[in-house]
Design a protein around this motif. Structure first.
Motif, short mmCIF file in Angstrom:
data_model
loop_
_atom_site.label_atom_id
_atom_site.label_comp_id
_atom_site.label_asym_id
_atom_site.label_seq_id
_atom_site.Cartn_x
_atom_site.Cartn_y
_atom_site.Cartn_z
N ASP A 28 39.87 39.97 34.50
CA ASP A 28 40.59 41.26 34.53
C ASP A 28 40.03 42.14 35.64
O ASP A 28 40.78 42.80 36.35
N GLY A 29 38.69 42.14 35.75
CA GLY A 29 38.05 42.99 36.74
C GLY A 29 38.27 42.52 38.16
O GLY A 29 38.17 43.30 39.12
N CYS A 30 38.55 41.24 38.35
CA CYS A 30 38.73 40.67 39.69
C CYS A 30 40.17 40.80 40.20
O CYS A 30 40.39 40.79 41.41
N ILE A 31 41.10 40.92 39.28
CA ILE A 31 42.50 40.96 39.69
C ILE A 31 42.74 42.16 40.59
O ILE A 31 42.41 43.30 40.26
N GLY A 32 43.28 41.89 41.77
CA GLY A 32 43.57 42.96 42.72
C GLY A 32 42.35 43.45 43.47
O GLY A 32 42.42 44.38 44.24
N CYS A 33 41.19 42.81 43.27
CA CYS A 33 39.97 43.26 43.93
C CYS A 33 39.70 42.44 45.19
O CYS A 33 39.88 42.92 46.29
N GLY A 34 39.27 41.22 45.02
CA GLY A 34 39.05 40.34 46.16
C GLY A 34 37.71 40.48 46.84
O GLY A 34 37.45 39.85 47.86
N CYS A 35 36.78 41.28 46.31
CA CYS A 35 35.49 41.49 46.99
C CYS A 35 34.60 40.26 46.95
O CYS A 35 33.87 39.98 47.88
N LEU A 36 34.64 39.51 45.86
CA LEU A 36 33.74 38.37 45.63
C LEU A 36 32.30 38.74 45.99
O LEU A 36 31.56 37.95 46.58
N SER A 37 31.94 39.95 45.61
CA SER A 37 30.61 40.46 45.93
C SER A 37 29.54 39.72 45.14
O SER A 37 29.66 39.53 43.92
N LYS A 71 26.79 40.88 44.39
CA LYS A 71 26.11 41.84 43.51
C LYS A 71 26.93 42.22 42.31
O LYS A 71 26.39 42.42 41.22
N SER A 72 28.25 42.35 42.50
CA SER A 72 29.02 42.92 41.39
C SER A 72 30.10 42.02 40.82
O SER A 72 30.61 42.30 39.74
N CYS A 73 30.48 40.95 41.50
CA CYS A 73 31.57 40.11 40.98
C CYS A 73 31.04 39.07 40.00
O CYS A 73 30.22 38.22 40.37
N PRO A 74 31.49 39.13 38.75
CA PRO A 74 31.00 38.18 37.76
C PRO A 74 31.57 36.77 37.96
O PRO A 74 31.07 35.82 37.37
N MET A 75 32.61 36.63 38.77
CA MET A 75 33.19 35.31 38.99
C MET A 75 32.46 34.59 40.13
O MET A 75 32.75 33.45 40.43
N ALA A 100 30.08 45.29 35.58
CA ALA A 100 30.03 45.46 37.02
C ALA A 100 31.39 45.14 37.65
O ALA A 100 31.84 45.82 38.57
N ALA A 101 32.04 44.11 37.13
CA ALA A 101 33.36 43.74 37.68
C ALA A 101 34.36 44.85 37.45
O ALA A 101 35.13 45.21 38.33
N LYS A 102 34.33 45.39 36.25
CA LYS A 102 35.27 46.48 35.93
C LYS A 102 34.99 47.67 36.84
O LYS A 102 35.91 48.29 37.36
N ASN A 103 33.71 47.99 37.04
CA ASN A 103 33.36 49.12 37.89
C ASN A 103 33.83 48.88 39.32
O ASN A 103 34.36 49.77 39.97
N CYS A 104 33.64 47.62 39.77
CA CYS A 104 34.05 47.25 41.13
C CYS A 104 35.55 47.43 41.28
O CYS A 104 36.04 48.03 42.24
N TYR A 105 36.26 46.93 40.29
CA TYR A 105 37.72 47.02 40.33
C TYR A 105 38.16 48.48 40.30
O TYR A 105 38.99 48.91 41.10
S1 FES Z 1 36.53 40.00 43.16
FE1 FES Z 1 35.48 39.89 41.33
S2 FES Z 1 34.79 41.94 41.03
FE2 FES Z 1 35.68 41.97 42.97
#
Ligand code: FES
Length: 166
Positions: free
Chosen positions: A117-126, A128-132, A157-162
């Motif tokens: 849920d937190g990754c959808i529409g994000c794309g950072c793949l960080s 530090k913060s991406c749980p995926m 962290a993912a939710k915050n990132c998103y």
């Molecule tokens: S892509 Fe997973 S938190 Fe940004």
């Protein structure tokens, strides 16, 4: 009446087993190559199975439906004395064990879903913060598999990132 040794003779042909167990002949051959079932050759060099193979196949199919791999099923079956075909009591124990595993898998998938849920529409793949993603290679240092998904802080962290990007 047949003697015990005669009653235990492997008598079922591969076609009979396939029909009665409702599986393809190729599936039986596959189970056999994986060591899940066993057959014997008769005098005519034809493959024959003991009748209890039907129960064993029923357990294998039930185990697969509960999300177990054939390797996991084989490991569970191998715990039975002399790798016997599961009795009613064996099946009760196995199904309880597999049910507990299924509960764990469901809980794991629920956590994954929350993280996605937190990754959808994000794309950072960080890192530090991406749980995926695998932050700081936690998988390699803590255990086998995607255990880092057990870290709920990563879901936050993912939710915050998103949220910060939307
Ligand atoms: S892509 Fe997973 S938190 Fe940004």
């Amino acid at each position: 009446m047949a003697a015990a040794s005669e009653r235990d003779e492997p008598r079922l042909s591969v076609g009979q087993v396939a029909k009665r167990a409702d599986v393809a002949v190729s599936t039986l051959h596959f189970y056999e190559t994986k060591g899940l079932i066993r057959s014997w050759r008769n005098a005519g060099n034809q493959r024959r199975y003991k009748k209890d193979v039907l129960r064993r196949i029923a357990v294998i199919k039930a185990g697969q439906k509960m999300g177990n791999s054939l390797v996991e099923i084989k490991e569970t079956l191998a715990k039975l004395p002399e790798s016997r075909t599961p009795t009613k009591e064996d099946w009760a124990r196995m199904s309880r064990f597999w049910q507990a595993q299924l509960d764990e898998k469901i809980a794991y998938m629920m956590r994954v879903r929350e993280m996605v849920d937190g990754c959808i529409g994000c794309g950072c793949l960080s890192m530090k913060s991406c749980p995926m993603y695998n932050p700081e290679d936690i998988v390699a240092t803590e255990a086998n598999g995607a255990v880092w998904l057990d870290h709920p802080e990563q879901a936050k962290a993912a939710k915050n990132c998103y949220d910060s990007k939307n």
